[in-house]
Design a protein around this motif. Structure first.
Motif, PDB file in Angstrom:
ATOM      1  N   HIS A 173       0.857  -1.186   0.000  1.00 14.85           N
ATOM      2  CA  HIS A 173       0.000   0.000   0.000  1.00 14.85           C
ATOM      3  C   HIS A 173       0.899   1.243   0.000  1.00 14.85           C
ATOM      4  CE1 HIS A 173      -0.281  -0.579   4.706  1.00 14.85           C
ATOM      5  NE2 HIS A 173       0.939  -0.697   4.264  1.00 14.85           N
ATOM      6  N   SER A 223       0.716   3.518   2.227  1.00 18.48           N
ATOM      7  CA  SER A 223       0.823   4.006   3.612  1.00 18.48           C
ATOM      8  C   SER A 223       2.263   4.166   4.126  1.00 18.48           C
ATOM      9  CB  SER A 223       0.000   3.119   4.546  1.00 18.48           C
ATOM     10  OG  SER A 223      -1.319   2.997   4.064  1.00 18.48           O
ATOM     11  N   GLN A 228       3.470   7.621   4.383  1.00 23.22           N
ATOM     12  CA  GLN A 228       3.049   8.401   5.570  1.00 23.22           C
ATOM     13  C   GLN A 228       4.176   8.401   6.586  1.00 23.22           C
ATOM     14  OE1 GLN A 228      -0.370   7.281   7.799  1.00 23.22           O
ATOM     15  NE2 GLN A 228      -1.671   6.876   6.036  1.00 23.22           N
ATOM     16  N   ARG A 247       0.245  -6.615  -4.786  1.00 19.89           N
ATOM     17  CA  ARG A 247      -0.236  -7.744  -3.981  1.00 19.89           C
ATOM     18  C   ARG A 247      -0.422  -8.937  -4.891  1.00 19.89           C
ATOM     19  NH1 ARG A 247      -4.744  -4.879   0.008  1.00 19.89           N
ATOM     20  NH2 ARG A 247      -3.466  -3.018   0.278  1.00 19.89           N
ATOM     21  N   GLN A 297      -2.524   3.336  -5.904  1.00 23.77           N
ATOM     22  CA  GLN A 297      -3.291   3.960  -4.821  1.00 23.77           C
ATOM     23  C   GLN A 297      -2.952   5.440  -4.722  1.00 23.77           C
ATOM     24  OE1 GLN A 297      -2.409   1.856  -1.137  1.00 23.77           O
ATOM     25  NE2 GLN A 297      -4.090   0.436  -1.484  1.00 23.77           N
ATOM     26  N   GLU A 303      -2.861   7.910  -1.377  1.00 24.89           N
ATOM     27  CA  GLU A 303      -2.990   7.982   0.070  1.00 24.89           C
ATOM     28  C   GLU A 303      -3.105   9.457   0.436  1.00 24.89           C
ATOM     29  OE1 GLU A 303      -2.227   5.017   1.652  1.00 24.89           O
ATOM     30  OE2 GLU A 303      -2.178   5.678   3.729  1.00 24.89           O
ATOM     31  N   PHE A 327      -8.551  -0.833  10.505  1.00 25.78           N
ATOM     32  CA  PHE A 327      -7.196  -0.786   9.955  1.00 25.78           C
ATOM     33  C   PHE A 327      -6.265  -0.648  11.150  1.00 25.78           C
ATOM     34  CE2 PHE A 327      -9.778   1.305   6.603  1.00 25.78           C
ATOM     35  CZ  PHE A 327      -9.532   0.423   5.562  1.00 25.78           C
ATOM     36  N   PHE A 385      -3.606   0.971  11.467  1.00 26.88           N
ATOM     37  CA  PHE A 385      -2.927   2.271  11.581  1.00 26.88           C
ATOM     38  C   PHE A 385      -3.863   3.432  11.860  1.00 26.88           C
ATOM     39  CE2 PHE A 385      -4.215   2.202   7.187  1.00 26.88           C
ATOM     40  CZ  PHE A 385      -3.910   0.903   6.775  1.00 26.88           C
ATOM     41  N   THR A 386      -5.177   3.161  11.982  1.00 27.93           N
ATOM     42  CA  THR A 386      -6.109   4.245  12.315  1.00 27.93           C
ATOM     43  C   THR A 386      -7.042   3.804  13.432  1.00 27.93           C
ATOM     44  OG1 THR A 386      -7.336   3.474  10.372  1.00 27.93           O
ATOM     45  CG2 THR A 386      -6.192   5.580  10.159  1.00 27.93           C
ATOM     46  N   GLY A 389     -10.778   3.656   2.245  1.00 29.85           N
ATOM     47  CA  GLY A 389     -10.613   3.405   3.668  1.00 29.85           C
ATOM     48  C   GLY A 389     -10.000   4.644   4.304  1.00 29.85           C
ATOM     49  N   CYS A 390     -10.362   4.916   5.578  1.00 25.97           N
ATOM     50  CA  CYS A 390      -9.852   6.139   6.194  1.00 25.97           C
ATOM     51  C   CYS A 390      -9.908   6.034   7.709  1.00 25.97           C
ATOM     52  CB  CYS A 390     -10.680   7.339   5.728  1.00 25.97           C
ATOM     53  SG  CYS A 390     -12.426   7.174   6.100  1.00 25.97           S
ATOM     54  N   GLY A 391      -9.451   7.046   8.400  1.00 21.50           N
ATOM     55  CA  GLY A 391      -9.555   7.050   9.849  1.00 21.50           C
ATOM     56  C   GLY A 391      -8.639   8.091  10.474  1.00 21.50           C
ATOM     57  N   ALA A 419      -6.142  10.152   7.873  1.00 14.16           N
ATOM     58  CA  ALA A 419      -5.524   9.584   6.668  1.00 14.16           C
ATOM     59  C   ALA A 419      -6.571   8.801   5.906  1.00 14.16           C
ATOM     60  CB  ALA A 419      -4.369   8.672   7.062  1.00 14.16           C
ATOM     61  N   TRP A 420      -6.281   8.582   4.640  1.00 15.83           N
ATOM     62  CA  TRP A 420      -7.162   7.714   3.852  1.00 15.83           C
ATOM     63  C   TRP A 420      -6.354   7.093   2.727  1.00 15.83           C
ATOM     64  CZ3 TRP A 420      -6.946  12.965   3.198  1.00 15.83           C
ATOM     65  CH2 TRP A 420      -6.694  13.429   1.898  1.00 15.83           C
ATOM     66  N   GLY A 421      -6.913   6.018   2.163  1.00 14.47           N
ATOM     67  CA  GLY A 421      -6.248   5.377   1.033  1.00 14.47           C
ATOM     68  C   GLY A 421      -7.294   4.916   0.043  1.00 14.47           C
TER      69      GLY A 421
HETATM   70  N1  DAH Z   1      -3.604   1.109   3.381  1.00 12.92           N
HETATM   71  C1  DAH Z   1      -4.984   0.683   3.239  1.00 12.92           C
HETATM   72  C2  DAH Z   1      -5.050  -0.436   2.199  1.00 12.92           C
HETATM   73  O1  DAH Z   1      -4.249  -0.501   1.346  1.00 12.92           O
HETATM   74  C3  DAH Z   1      -5.854   1.827   2.796  1.00 12.92           C
HETATM   75  C4  DAH Z   1      -5.980   2.851   3.870  1.00 12.92           C
HETATM   76  C5  DAH Z   1      -7.013   2.781   4.778  1.00 12.92           C
HETATM   77  C6  DAH Z   1      -5.054   3.860   3.990  1.00 12.92           C
HETATM   78  C7  DAH Z   1      -7.143   3.685   5.784  1.00 12.92           C
HETATM   79  C8  DAH Z   1      -5.179   4.794   5.016  1.00 12.92           C
HETATM   80  C9  DAH Z   1      -6.239   4.685   5.910  1.00 12.92           C
HETATM   81  O2  DAH Z   1      -4.321   5.786   5.171  1.00 12.92           O
HETATM   82  O3  DAH Z   1      -6.341   5.607   6.888  1.00 12.92           O
HETATM   83  O4  DAH Z   1      -5.935  -1.239   2.281  1.00 12.92           O
END
Ligand code: DAH
Length: 358
Positions: free
Chosen positions: A174, A176, A179, A200, A213, A215, A254, A256-257, A287-289, A310-312
């Protein structure tokens, strides 16, 4: 002896006038090849008397060496001339106007990445990037994935051969990890988006081993969940170019969030077409948080001072949804007809002033 001098001057003259590499090669075979004239003369040494051989041996060897050198020198000259000619014939005048019949197309992944960058740039975000090949720390550990946690397996990671110390590099699963790289090197406030390739081990109609992606990360003293919702809602409206998009945040997990959510947008299916905005169905798009306090600590940030969100999201998927592209695998099949159909005009750079897609 005179024969040798004559042979040498004949061969030298022919080498000098050879005008192609093929002609030169023919000369080389005719002189120095197994059945070549010089080689035949060398063979005759065996039949000579010792005195004759003493005189003819060095003379023939000298001839052989000089002819070989002459051929090599000529070969280098011909190669250089051939390269010059090729460079001259393939010259491109970049000042000429584009001819429509040879104009290429921009791949939907590039186009959509540019669109996303345009939207977030207008909101004041910078673009950050990181390496495709990552270590376990940046891809997992620092992002609060416990060791041996099934989430590591969930990502179907491509690992490299272990190093001597047993650690393995990997293809980032990812965006991430960027970050982490950013938080470890920049002082907040941080407002970045991170477009990039991710990997993947997966392949079907909606998954490819390499995908893309974007991010997002905001770190500040007061960045909160309300800002996260506002930012992402503004994004989907601008991206899908519709004013009234229904969104919904569903609790998720997730590492990380905390809290974590997935954002869905409303849609309805009319025949084969998916219409975003209203309707009674929901589609997950990202996805986020709120950034987990362990992640902040892992990057040397004090969670009592800073917080962030953050989100992805998957670029390829956003491209499929917006431009009605049915199969993800076609994105990477390098089929010129596909690109002709789904690609974009290179001179139409997405920007918010003229409209994202025209
Ligand atoms: N890294 C996650 C993925 O690849 C996506 C993601 C979700 C990134 C939530 C974020 C986050 O920064 O806050 O499935």
């Amino acid at each position: 002896m005179n024969d040798i001098k004559k042979l040498e001057s004949d061969l030298t003259a022919k080498i000098a006038t050879a005008d192609t590499e093929a002609a030169l090669e023919e000369l080389r075979v005719g002189a120095l090849g197994k059945k070549g004239v010089v080689s035949e003369q060398m063979k005759s040494l065996g039949k000579m008397s010792p005195e004759e051989r003493k005189e003819m041996g060095p003379a023939l060897n000298g001839l052989k060496t000089r002819i070989a050198e002459a051929i090599e020198t000529k070969k280098a000259t011909l190669e250089e001339a051939a390269l010059d000619a090729r460079l001259a014939s393939e010259k491109v005048d970049v000042t000429l106007p584009v001819r429509p019949e040879v104009q290429g197309k921009i791949h939907p992944v590039s186009q959509v990445t540019e669109e996303i960058v345009a939207i977030f740039s207008a909101m004041g975000f910078d673009v950050a990037e990181g390496p495709d090949i990552e270590d376990d720390f940046h891809n997992f550990t620092a992002l609060n994935f416990p060791s041996d946690h099934p989430a590591r397996e969930m990502h179907d990671t491509f690992f490299f051969e272990p190093k001597e110390d047993g650690s393995r590099m990997l293809l980032r699963t990812h965006t991430s990890p960027v970050q982490i790289r950013t938080m470890m090197t920049q002082k907040p406030p941080i407002r970045i988006i991170i477009p990039g390739r991710t990997f993947r081990c997966d392949s079907d109609q909606t998954h490819t081993p390499m995908f893309h992606q974007v991010e997002g990360l905001v770190i500040d003293k007061e960045a909160n969940m309300g800002h996260l919702k506002g930012t992402l809602e503004a994004f989907v409206k601008t991206y899908f170019e519709i004013d009234d998009v229904k969104t919904r945040f569903r609790p998720h997990f997730f590492p990380f969030t905390e809290p974590s959510a997935e954002m869905d947008i409303g849609y309805e299916r009319v025949g084969n077409e998916i219409r975003f905005g209203q309707g009674s169905d929901w589609m997950e798009i990202l996805g986020c948080g709120m950034v987990h306090e362990n992640v902040l600590k892992n990057c040397g940030l004090d969670p009592d001072e800073y917080q962030g969100f953050a989100w992805g999201m998957g670029v390829d998927r956003l491209a499929m949804l917006k431009y009605g592209i049915p199969d993800l695998r076609d994105f990477f099949a390098a089929d010129a007809r596909w690109l002709e159909h789904y690609g974009f005009d290179p001179l139409d750079q997405p920007n918010l002033a003229t409209g994202l897609s025209r």
